[in-house]
Write a protein that holds these residues in place. Structure first.
Motif, PDB file in Angstrom:
ATOM      1  N   CYS A   1      -0.345   2.905  12.600  1.00 36.48           N
ATOM      2  CA  CYS A   1       1.147   2.947  11.958  1.00 36.48           C
ATOM      3  C   CYS A   1       1.364   4.694  12.093  1.00 36.48           C
ATOM      4  CB  CYS A   1       0.978   2.882  10.689  1.00 36.48           C
ATOM      5  SG  CYS A   1       0.034   1.337  10.330  1.00 36.48           S
ATOM      6  N   VAL A   2       2.684   4.710  12.160  1.00 38.96           N
ATOM      7  CA  VAL A   2       3.645   6.055  12.356  1.00 38.96           C
ATOM      8  C   VAL A   2       4.470   6.000  11.137  1.00 38.96           C
ATOM      9  CG1 VAL A   2       4.956   7.382  13.608  1.00 38.96           C
ATOM     10  CG2 VAL A   2       3.422   6.016  14.901  1.00 38.96           C
ATOM     11  N   GLY A   3       4.455   6.954  10.557  1.00 40.08           N
ATOM     12  CA  GLY A   3       5.411   7.205   9.487  1.00 40.08           C
ATOM     13  C   GLY A   3       6.228   8.532   9.442  1.00 40.08           C
TER      14      GLY A   3
ATOM     15  N   GLN B   1       0.833  -1.281  -0.140  1.00 41.24           N
ATOM     16  CA  GLN B   1      -0.034  -0.038   0.083  1.00 41.24           C
ATOM     17  C   GLN B   1       1.078   1.205  -0.036  1.00 41.24           C
ATOM     18  OE1 GLN B   1      -3.561  -0.021  -0.154  1.00 41.24           O
ATOM     19  NE2 GLN B   1      -2.966  -1.937  -0.651  1.00 41.24           N
ATOM     20  N   THR B   2       0.323   2.486  -0.616  1.00 43.46           N
ATOM     21  CA  THR B   2       1.120   3.591  -0.635  1.00 43.46           C
ATOM     22  C   THR B   2       0.190   4.628   0.357  1.00 43.46           C
ATOM     23  OG1 THR B   2      -0.145   4.494  -2.313  1.00 43.46           O
ATOM     24  CG2 THR B   2       2.068   3.333  -2.887  1.00 43.46           C
TER      25      THR B   2
ATOM     26  N   VAL C   1      -7.801   3.189   4.467  1.00 45.85           N
ATOM     27  CA  VAL C   1      -6.855   4.091   5.024  1.00 45.85           C
ATOM     28  C   VAL C   1      -7.099   5.211   5.348  1.00 45.85           C
ATOM     29  CG1 VAL C   1      -4.297   4.833   4.862  1.00 45.85           C
ATOM     30  CG2 VAL C   1      -4.817   2.447   3.893  1.00 45.85           C
ATOM     31  N   ARG C   2      -6.931   5.651   6.656  1.00 45.31           N
ATOM     32  CA  ARG C   2      -7.318   6.988   7.380  1.00 45.31           C
ATOM     33  C   ARG C   2      -6.235   7.767   7.993  1.00 45.31           C
ATOM     34  NH1 ARG C   2     -10.798   6.721   3.874  1.00 45.31           N
ATOM     35  NH2 ARG C   2     -13.010   6.307   4.634  1.00 45.31           N
ATOM     36  N   PRO C   3      -5.826   9.024   7.592  1.00 44.97           N
ATOM     37  CA  PRO C   3      -4.789   9.390   8.206  1.00 44.97           C
ATOM     38  C   PRO C   3      -5.390  10.046   9.522  1.00 44.97           C
ATOM     39  CG  PRO C   3      -5.657  10.999   6.781  1.00 44.97           C
ATOM     40  CD  PRO C   3      -6.381   9.646   6.404  1.00 44.97           C
ATOM     41  N   LEU C   4      -4.483  10.031  10.615  1.00 47.43           N
ATOM     42  CA  LEU C   4      -4.958  10.394  12.044  1.00 47.43           C
ATOM     43  C   LEU C   4      -4.008  11.627  12.379  1.00 47.43           C
ATOM     44  CD1 LEU C   4      -5.029   6.993  13.922  1.00 47.43           C
ATOM     45  CD2 LEU C   4      -6.821   8.481  12.890  1.00 47.43           C
TER      46      LEU C   4
ATOM     47  N   THR D   1       5.617   3.418   0.869  1.00 49.92           N
ATOM     48  CA  THR D   1       5.147   2.173   0.985  1.00 49.92           C
ATOM     49  C   THR D   1       4.656   1.834   2.498  1.00 49.92           C
ATOM     50  OG1 THR D   1       6.849   0.770   1.001  1.00 49.92           O
ATOM     51  CG2 THR D   1       5.739   1.310  -1.479  1.00 49.92           C
ATOM     52  N   GLY D   2       3.950   0.924   2.710  1.00 46.29           N
ATOM     53  CA  GLY D   2       3.754   0.319   3.954  1.00 46.29           C
ATOM     54  C   GLY D   2       5.042  -0.225   4.586  1.00 46.29           C
ATOM     55  N   GLU D   3       6.109  -0.712   3.844  1.00 45.27           N
ATOM     56  CA  GLU D   3       7.274  -1.112   4.413  1.00 45.27           C
ATOM     57  C   GLU D   3       7.972  -0.089   5.101  1.00 45.27           C
ATOM     58  OE1 GLU D   3       9.122  -4.598   1.719  1.00 45.27           O
ATOM     59  OE2 GLU D   3       8.773  -2.706   0.859  1.00 45.27           O
TER      60      GLU D   3
END
Length: 142
Positions: free
Chosen positions: A86-88, A39-40, A113-116, A49-51
């Motif tokens: 997740c944290v990016g 996923q992006t 996918v939702r940004p928080l 990406t999710g990685e």
């Protein structure tokens, strides 16, 4: 003697069913994570990406298909949800909801996918000191 054979057949059947269920669960989990990594996500530093994200918490729950409908109980082709917090980079925060559909040995995964905001991420992690520490570098709850 017949009772012993019957009991042994039942135990063997139960062991085979348990083994198959565990193998199926591992397959679903692996496919969810493979799909997540592909996923992006839009972050302040660009698309990743999710990685590139750090998954700090995974919450799994079966999808409720209807209150009183017991006709579908026990079927393997029912969807289930997994919520990945997740944290990016940036920092950026997301909840990625996997909806895994299984049936006849195949697994398909759809994502929401939702940004928080930081505040919402902290709220989502309330009560989970380990996830909070992973997300923000230290435990911030009492």
């Amino acid at each position: 003697m017949d009772e012993l054979i019957t009991a042994l057949v039942i135990v063997a059947f139960m062991a085979a069913a348990l083994f198959a269920a565990r193998a199926h669960g591992r397959k679903v989990k692996a496919e969810v994570m493979r799909s997540f990594n592909a996923q992006t996500f839009d972050t302040p530093v660009g698309r990743v990406t999710g990685e590139a994200l750090k998954v700090v918490k995974i919450s799994r729950q079966p999808m409720q298909l209807g209150g009183d409908d017991v006709s579908t109980l026990g079927q393997q082709d029912q969807p289930s949800d997994a919520f990945l917090y997740c944290v990016g980079p940036g920092p950026s925060y997301f909840v990625a909801i996997a909806i895994a559909q299984t049936g006849f040995g195949a697994v398909s995964v759809k994502w929401v996918v939702r940004p928080l905001t930081e505040e919402r991420m902290r709220g989502a992690l309330v009560g989970d000191r380990k996830a909070t520490a992973l997300a923000f570098g230290r435990a911030t709850e009492a």
